[in-house]
Motif scaffolding. Structure first.
Motif, PDB file in Angstrom:
ATOM      1  N   TYR A   1     -11.790   8.560  56.814  1.00 14.73           N
ATOM      2  CA  TYR A   1     -10.366   8.755  56.539  1.00 14.73           C
ATOM      3  C   TYR A   1      -9.599   8.972  57.843  1.00 14.73           C
ATOM      4  N   ALA A   2      -8.414   8.397  57.925  1.00 13.05           N
ATOM      5  CA  ALA A   2      -7.542   8.610  59.083  1.00 13.05           C
ATOM      6  C   ALA A   2      -7.049  10.062  59.095  1.00 13.05           C
ATOM      7  N   PRO A   3      -6.650  10.565  60.255  1.00 15.72           N
ATOM      8  CA  PRO A   3      -6.156  11.947  60.328  1.00 15.72           C
ATOM      9  C   PRO A   3      -4.950  12.214  59.425  1.00 15.72           C
ATOM     10  N   ASP A   4      -4.152  11.192  59.136  1.00 12.61           N
ATOM     11  CA  ASP A   4      -2.974  11.359  58.286  1.00 12.61           C
ATOM     12  C   ASP A   4      -3.207  10.857  56.855  1.00 12.61           C
ATOM     13  N   ALA A   5      -4.461  10.720  56.461  1.00 13.43           N
ATOM     14  CA  ALA A   5      -4.802  10.187  55.137  1.00 13.43           C
ATOM     15  C   ALA A   5      -4.421  11.159  54.025  1.00 13.43           C
ATOM     16  N   ILE A   6      -4.227  10.580  52.859  1.00 12.40           N
ATOM     17  CA  ILE A   6      -3.989  11.359  51.645  1.00 12.40           C
ATOM     18  C   ILE A   6      -5.054  10.967  50.630  1.00 12.40           C
ATOM     19  N   LEU A   7      -5.698  11.968  50.050  1.00 12.19           N
ATOM     20  CA  LEU A   7      -6.722  11.773  49.027  1.00 12.19           C
ATOM     21  C   LEU A   7      -6.236  12.397  47.730  1.00 12.19           C
ATOM     22  N   MET A   8      -6.190  11.581  46.686  1.00 11.91           N
ATOM     23  CA  MET A   8      -5.887  12.057  45.336  1.00 11.91           C
ATOM     24  C   MET A   8      -7.163  11.841  44.528  1.00 11.91           C
ATOM     25  N   PRO A   9      -8.062  12.831  44.538  1.00 12.84           N
ATOM     26  CA  PRO A   9      -9.415  12.624  44.026  1.00 12.84           C
ATOM     27  C   PRO A   9      -9.522  12.649  42.500  1.00 12.84           C
ATOM     28  N   THR A  10     -10.632  12.119  42.035  1.00 12.24           N
ATOM     29  CA  THR A  10     -10.910  12.001  40.609  1.00 12.24           C
ATOM     30  C   THR A  10     -11.046  13.349  39.925  1.00 12.24           C
ATOM     31  N   VAL A  11     -11.783  14.255  40.522  1.00 11.40           N
ATOM     32  CA  VAL A  11     -12.158  15.492  39.822  1.00 11.40           C
ATOM     33  C   VAL A  11     -11.519  16.737  40.446  1.00 11.40           C
TER      34      VAL A  11
ATOM     35  N   TRP B   1      -5.765  -0.766  59.951  1.00 10.88           N
ATOM     36  CA  TRP B   1      -6.534  -1.181  61.118  1.00 10.88           C
ATOM     37  C   TRP B   1      -6.012  -0.444  62.345  1.00 10.88           C
ATOM     38  N   GLY B   2      -6.928   0.105  63.138  1.00 14.77           N
ATOM     39  CA  GLY B   2      -6.548   0.799  64.363  1.00 14.77           C
ATOM     40  C   GLY B   2      -7.594   0.610  65.435  1.00 14.77           C
ATOM     41  N   GLU B   3      -7.495   1.389  66.468  1.00 13.57           N
ATOM     42  CA  GLU B   3      -8.402   1.273  67.624  1.00 13.57           C
ATOM     43  C   GLU B   3      -9.863   1.472  67.240  1.00 13.57           C
ATOM     44  N   THR B   4     -10.120   2.253  66.215  1.00 12.35           N
ATOM     45  CA  THR B   4     -11.504   2.519  65.808  1.00 12.35           C
ATOM     46  C   THR B   4     -11.906   1.723  64.567  1.00 12.35           C
ATOM     47  N   GLY B   5     -11.131   0.696  64.229  1.00 15.13           N
ATOM     48  CA  GLY B   5     -11.445  -0.136  63.069  1.00 15.13           C
ATOM     49  C   GLY B   5     -10.638   0.282  61.849  1.00 15.13           C
ATOM     50  N   TRP B   6     -11.123  -0.070  60.672  1.00 15.17           N
ATOM     51  CA  TRP B   6     -10.438   0.260  59.425  1.00 15.17           C
ATOM     52  C   TRP B   6     -10.656   1.728  59.075  1.00 15.17           C
ATOM     53  N   LYS B   7      -9.586   2.423  58.732  1.00 19.09           N
ATOM     54  CA  LYS B   7      -9.647   3.805  58.258  1.00 19.09           C
ATOM     55  C   LYS B   7      -8.895   3.905  56.937  1.00 19.09           C
ATOM     56  N   ILE B   8      -9.374   4.755  56.063  1.00 18.33           N
ATOM     57  CA  ILE B   8      -8.694   5.001  54.798  1.00 18.33           C
ATOM     58  C   ILE B   8      -7.456   5.851  55.084  1.00 18.33           C
ATOM     59  N   ILE B   9      -6.298   5.377  54.613  1.00 20.17           N
ATOM     60  CA  ILE B   9      -5.076   6.169  54.779  1.00 20.17           C
ATOM     61  C   ILE B   9      -4.572   6.696  53.432  1.00 20.17           C
ATOM     62  N   GLU B  10      -5.033   6.097  52.361  1.00 21.52           N
ATOM     63  CA  GLU B  10      -4.646   6.544  51.017  1.00 21.52           C
ATOM     64  C   GLU B  10      -5.803   6.216  50.081  1.00 21.52           C
ATOM     65  N   HIS B  11      -6.197   7.197  49.291  1.00 17.26           N
ATOM     66  CA  HIS B  11      -7.278   7.005  48.322  1.00 17.26           C
ATOM     67  C   HIS B  11      -6.884   7.733  47.050  1.00 17.26           C
ATOM     68  N   HIS B  12      -6.737   6.975  45.994  1.00 19.35           N
ATOM     69  CA  HIS B  12      -6.420   7.544  44.685  1.00 19.35           C
ATOM     70  C   HIS B  12      -7.494   7.090  43.718  1.00 19.35           C
ATOM     71  N   SER B  13      -8.041   8.034  42.990  1.00 18.33           N
ATOM     72  CA  SER B  13      -9.049   7.728  41.984  1.00 18.33           C
ATOM     73  C   SER B  13      -8.769   8.593  40.769  1.00 18.33           C
ATOM     74  N   SER B  14      -8.740   7.965  39.607  1.00 19.57           N
ATOM     75  CA  SER B  14      -8.481   8.738  38.394  1.00 19.57           C
ATOM     76  C   SER B  14      -9.302   8.179  37.242  1.00 19.57           C
ATOM     77  N   ALA B  15      -9.712   9.086  36.380  1.00 26.00           N
ATOM     78  CA  ALA B  15     -10.465   8.680  35.196  1.00 26.00           C
ATOM     79  C   ALA B  15      -9.587   7.782  34.339  1.00 26.00           C
ATOM     80  N   MET B  16     -10.223   6.816  33.708  1.00 24.62           N
ATOM     81  CA  MET B  16      -9.494   5.908  32.818  1.00 24.62           C
ATOM     82  C   MET B  16      -8.859   6.719  31.692  1.00 24.62           C
ATOM     83  N   PRO B  17      -7.623   6.382  31.332  1.00 25.34           N
ATOM     84  CA  PRO B  17      -6.928   7.166  30.311  1.00 25.34           C
ATOM     85  C   PRO B  17      -7.435   6.920  28.887  1.00 25.34           C
ATOM     86  N   GLU B  18      -8.121   5.811  28.679  1.00 25.91           N
ATOM     87  CA  GLU B  18      -8.659   5.490  27.365  1.00 25.91           C
ATOM     88  C   GLU B  18     -10.161   5.339  27.487  1.00 25.91           C
ATOM     89  N   ALA B  19     -10.867   5.601  26.424  1.00 25.67           N
ATOM     90  CA  ALA B  19     -12.315   5.431  26.425  1.00 25.67           C
ATOM     91  C   ALA B  19     -12.627   3.954  26.626  1.00 25.67           C
TER      92      ALA B  19
END
Length: 140
Positions: free
Chosen positions: A36-46, A114-132
């Motif tokens: 993850y990049a230093p300015d990344a945002i993570l919206m995690p699943t759990v 993309w940056g000097e050290t390659g690809w970094k995650i800047i935003e990650h959102h993961s959420s459980a499916m709303p329907e079964a």
């Protein structure tokens, strides 16, 4: 960009999620957080807490990795832009809860820069499916 270059780039972006999954398999929060990049945002699943700092992202994975997560990607939707790529789709996160393996069907979005050290995650959102859902219900 030629079609051959674009296909190579799409495979490269898809492989970034494989690298994230491999980092999960190390069970080392620092290894995962390093993606993850230093300015990344993570919206995690759990977790209800949005993680906005490297320390907060690392802390989330310190707890989450105890559940021995492993992602099984079911669908990639990749878009490429100048210096930015987006991979959104569906994965199943397999976790251990009190020595019982369970699965969480999720929607995900990873935004990479993309940056000097390659690809970094800047935003990650993961959420459980709303329907079964089961894999057959989404055409798999």
């Amino acid at each position: 960009m030629t079609l051959a270059q674009q296909k190579h780039d799409l495979r490269e972006i898809a492989a970034l999620l494989d690298s994230w999954n491999a980092a999960l398999d190390t069970r080392d929060a620092r290894t995962v957080a390093a993606l993850y990049a230093p300015d990344a945002i993570l919206m995690p699943t759990v977790s209800n807490q949005v993680r906005k700092t490297p320390a907060a992202i690392r802390d989330y994975f310190t707890v989450f990795l105890k559940r021995q997560p492993h992602a099984q990607v079911l669908e990639h939707n990749i878009r490429l832009f100048e210096g930015i790529s987006i991979d959104s789709g569906i994965y199943v996160i397999h976790v251990d809860d009190n020595n019982v393996r369970s699965s969480i069907m999720c929607r995900y979005t990873f935004v990479y820069r993309w940056g000097e050290t390659g690809w970094k995650i800047i935003e990650h959102h993961s959420s459980a499916m709303p329907e079964a859902h089961n894999p057959a219900s989404i055409g798999l």
